[in-house]
Design an enzyme around this catalytic site. Structure first.
Site, PDB file in Angstrom:
ATOM      1  N   SER A 167       0.851  -1.191   0.000  1.00  0.00           N
ATOM      2  CA  SER A 167       0.000   0.000   0.000  1.00  0.00           C
ATOM      3  C   SER A 167       0.879   1.230   0.000  1.00  0.00           C
ATOM      4  O   SER A 167       1.576   1.504   0.984  1.00  0.00           O
ATOM      5  CB  SER A 167      -0.921   0.022   1.226  1.00  0.00           C
ATOM      6  OG  SER A 167      -1.532   1.291   1.353  1.00  0.00           O
ATOM      7  N   ASP A 314      -5.663   0.903  -9.310  1.00  0.00           N
ATOM      8  CA  ASP A 314      -6.658   1.897  -9.711  1.00  0.00           C
ATOM      9  C   ASP A 314      -7.175   1.676 -11.126  1.00  0.00           C
ATOM     10  O   ASP A 314      -8.203   2.241 -11.510  1.00  0.00           O
ATOM     11  CB  ASP A 314      -6.078   3.306  -9.595  1.00  0.00           C
ATOM     12  CG  ASP A 314      -5.907   3.746  -8.153  1.00  0.00           C
ATOM     13  OD1 ASP A 314      -6.660   3.238  -7.288  1.00  0.00           O
ATOM     14  OD2 ASP A 314      -5.034   4.581  -7.878  1.00  0.00           O
ATOM     15  N   ARG A 345     -15.281  -1.926  -5.395  1.00  0.00           N
ATOM     16  CA  ARG A 345     -15.160  -1.905  -6.856  1.00  0.00           C
ATOM     17  C   ARG A 345     -15.341  -3.272  -7.496  1.00  0.00           C
ATOM     18  O   ARG A 345     -15.623  -3.346  -8.692  1.00  0.00           O
ATOM     19  CB  ARG A 345     -13.828  -1.266  -7.273  1.00  0.00           C
ATOM     20  CG  ARG A 345     -13.847   0.245  -7.117  1.00  0.00           C
ATOM     21  CD  ARG A 345     -12.605   0.906  -7.660  1.00  0.00           C
ATOM     22  NE  ARG A 345     -12.696   2.360  -7.510  1.00  0.00           N
ATOM     23  CZ  ARG A 345     -11.656   3.173  -7.445  1.00  0.00           C
ATOM     24  NH1 ARG A 345     -10.424   2.683  -7.523  1.00  0.00           N
ATOM     25  NH2 ARG A 345     -11.828   4.468  -7.315  1.00  0.00           N
ATOM     26  N   ARG A 391     -13.856   6.412 -10.848  1.00  0.00           N
ATOM     27  CA  ARG A 391     -13.355   5.431 -11.809  1.00  0.00           C
ATOM     28  C   ARG A 391     -14.477   4.544 -12.363  1.00  0.00           C
ATOM     29  O   ARG A 391     -14.392   4.080 -13.500  1.00  0.00           O
ATOM     30  CB  ARG A 391     -12.229   4.605 -11.197  1.00  0.00           C
ATOM     31  CG  ARG A 391     -11.061   5.493 -10.754  1.00  0.00           C
ATOM     32  CD  ARG A 391      -9.753   4.787 -10.647  1.00  0.00           C
ATOM     33  NE  ARG A 391      -8.792   5.571  -9.873  1.00  0.00           N
ATOM     34  CZ  ARG A 391      -8.077   6.584 -10.354  1.00  0.00           C
ATOM     35  NH1 ARG A 391      -8.210   6.951 -11.614  1.00  0.00           N
ATOM     36  NH2 ARG A 391      -7.232   7.240  -9.566  1.00  0.00           N
TER      37      ARG A 391
END
Length: 434
Positions: A167, A314, A345, A391
């Site tokens: 991360s 991402d 996501r 996104r």
């Protein structure tokens, strides 16, 4: 709510310059604020997230001026911030929140921080825990979330910390505390994450050692203001790369893209899928840059595993869209991180793409995408939702380019988090070419 239409039969064509990199714009503001003297940031991203970072430093007494694409910061050093008169608003920005928990963990006054409803659901314990080992002190809502208090503190101590999960945000928070801490702070990474913080610390005159996944910093006496050129954001460029690859008869060039080797995972993964992507390097003193050209072509399904995720986390939503058009299956695993982004996501990618006929199986740590799907609306029109996630909104816009039928997108304002003007830029390469 906006209506989106399919690209013309002759495809997408032209050159596009996407906005400045969001990660680097955040960090340039932060280093400019803690440096001494003036920092000038060119190709600065004026997005919602970055403007929240700017607002935080203005509240702390830092003088910041900006035009449409340049910011000037008059730094105050690490020890001269003033106590703000109100809480610090992080908006929807996880980057601002996590990095500033480290950067502001040694101030002589309490700092109240809060964010919007989406950010307030994102976990902070994994950054608070290593910082607490350094003697930073926090009060988190339900011991995990915003709103929170960064407690007044006069001493930080260096630690050695083995990253349990790759991360860049957690790593950066520890480094930004480490440059204020007594002794050495060492971070051990099993998998590399983006290294913008390390590069920028060096640029501002800081001392840092990096050796095969081991990163060490010491307390810094002084950082000096710099000129920072922010490259075009590869995460934003990825949407145009995929658009050019999957929209028939297309050829697009994306200009001055940052191709930092810890961030170019999306290019490597698309190349593994069979894409031919041309990079034309551009001379640069800071981050590596290139013009990137893509043409429409056939892609093939691949396996994307845990070791691929840090360099492309991402970009996974737009890679999922690319996979719906590939020959064969694409298996994404080891991507649990996607569940704690602006939205879950994994869930939202599947929710939106299956509305257009995509065939995707959900897994706890990813998904299996069965390729070769002709995307289409139901009964001539389909309503897609950004879910408040920039996104996901941008993925939906690119999906509409190859979808039979009319697509209506709600929540389009979410895209301004990282890319104000995205729909207009897509339209500029979509117009009918003679």
């Amino acid at each position: 709510m906006i209506k989106l239409t399919k690209a013309e039969k002759n495809g997408l064509h032209g050159e596009i310059t996407v906005p400045g990199d969001k990660s680097i714009s955040h960090r340039a503001l932060m280093f400019g604020a803690i440096a001494e003297g003036k920092t000038v940031i060119d190709n600065f991203l004026m997005s919602d997230d970055v403007m929240h970072t700017m607002g935080v430093f203005r509240a702390l007494g830092v003088e910041i001026d900006h035009t449409e694409s340049q910011a000037t910061v008059i730094g105050k050093g690490l020890t001269n911030f003033k106590a703000p008169s109100a809480g610090l608003d992080m908006g929807n920005s996880g980057t601002s929140t996590r990095l500033l928990m480290g950067l502001l963990s040694k101030q002589p006054f309490d700092l109240n921080i809060f964010g919007d409803s989406s950010l307030s659901k994102r976990p902070l314990r994994r950054v608070a825990d290593p910082l607490s080992m350094m003697n930073a002190q926090f009060e988190l809502s339900n011991d995990e979330f915003l709103p929170a208090v960064i407690k007044a503190n006069t001493e930080l101590n260096g630690i050695t910390y083995h990253m349990p999960v790759a991360s860049a945000q957690v790593k950066s928070a520890i480094l930004l505390a480490g440059i204020q801490a007594e002794g050495e702070t060492t971070i051990i990474e099993d998998l590399p994450s983006r290294d913008h913080t390390e590069r920028m610390l060096r640029q501002f005159g800081g001392q840092i050692k990096t050796d095969n996944g081991v990163i060490t910093v010491k307390k810094q006496s002084k950082l000096s203001g710099q000129h920072v050129l922010v490259p075009s954001d590869i995460s934003s460029a990825a949407f145009f790369m995929v658009a050019g690859l999957i929209t028939p008869n297309s050829e697009i060039t994306i200009k001055k893209v940052g191709v930092n080797p810890t961030r170019d995972g999306v290019i490597k993964l698309l190349e593994r899928m069979g894409a031919e992507i041309t990079q034309k390097p551009i001379a640069s003193d800071g981050e590596p840059l290139a013009d990137i050209t893509v043409k429409a072509q056939t892609l093939h399904g691949i396996a994307i595993t845990a070791e691929d995720i840090p360099g492309a986390v991402d970009e996974l939503p737009i890679l999922a869209l690319a996979a719906t058009q590939a020959v064969g299956d694409t298996i994404i695993s080891g991507a649990e991180e996607l569940r704690v982004k602006e939205t879950d996501r994994i869930s939202t990618v599947i929710s939106e793409l299956t509305k257009l006929g995509a065939d995707i199986d959900e897994k706890p740590d990813g998904m299996v995408i069965h390729g070769g799907t002709l995307l289409h609306t139901s009964n001539g029109s389909t309503l897609l939702d950004s879910h408040g996630d920039h996104r996901i909104g941008m993925m939906n816009v690119i999906a509409s380019l190859i979808t039979e039928g009319d697509v209506v997108l709600t929540g389009e304002e979410a895209m301004s988090v990282s890319y104000p003007g995205f729909v207009e830029d897509v339209s500029s390469i979509k117009r009918e070419w003679l």
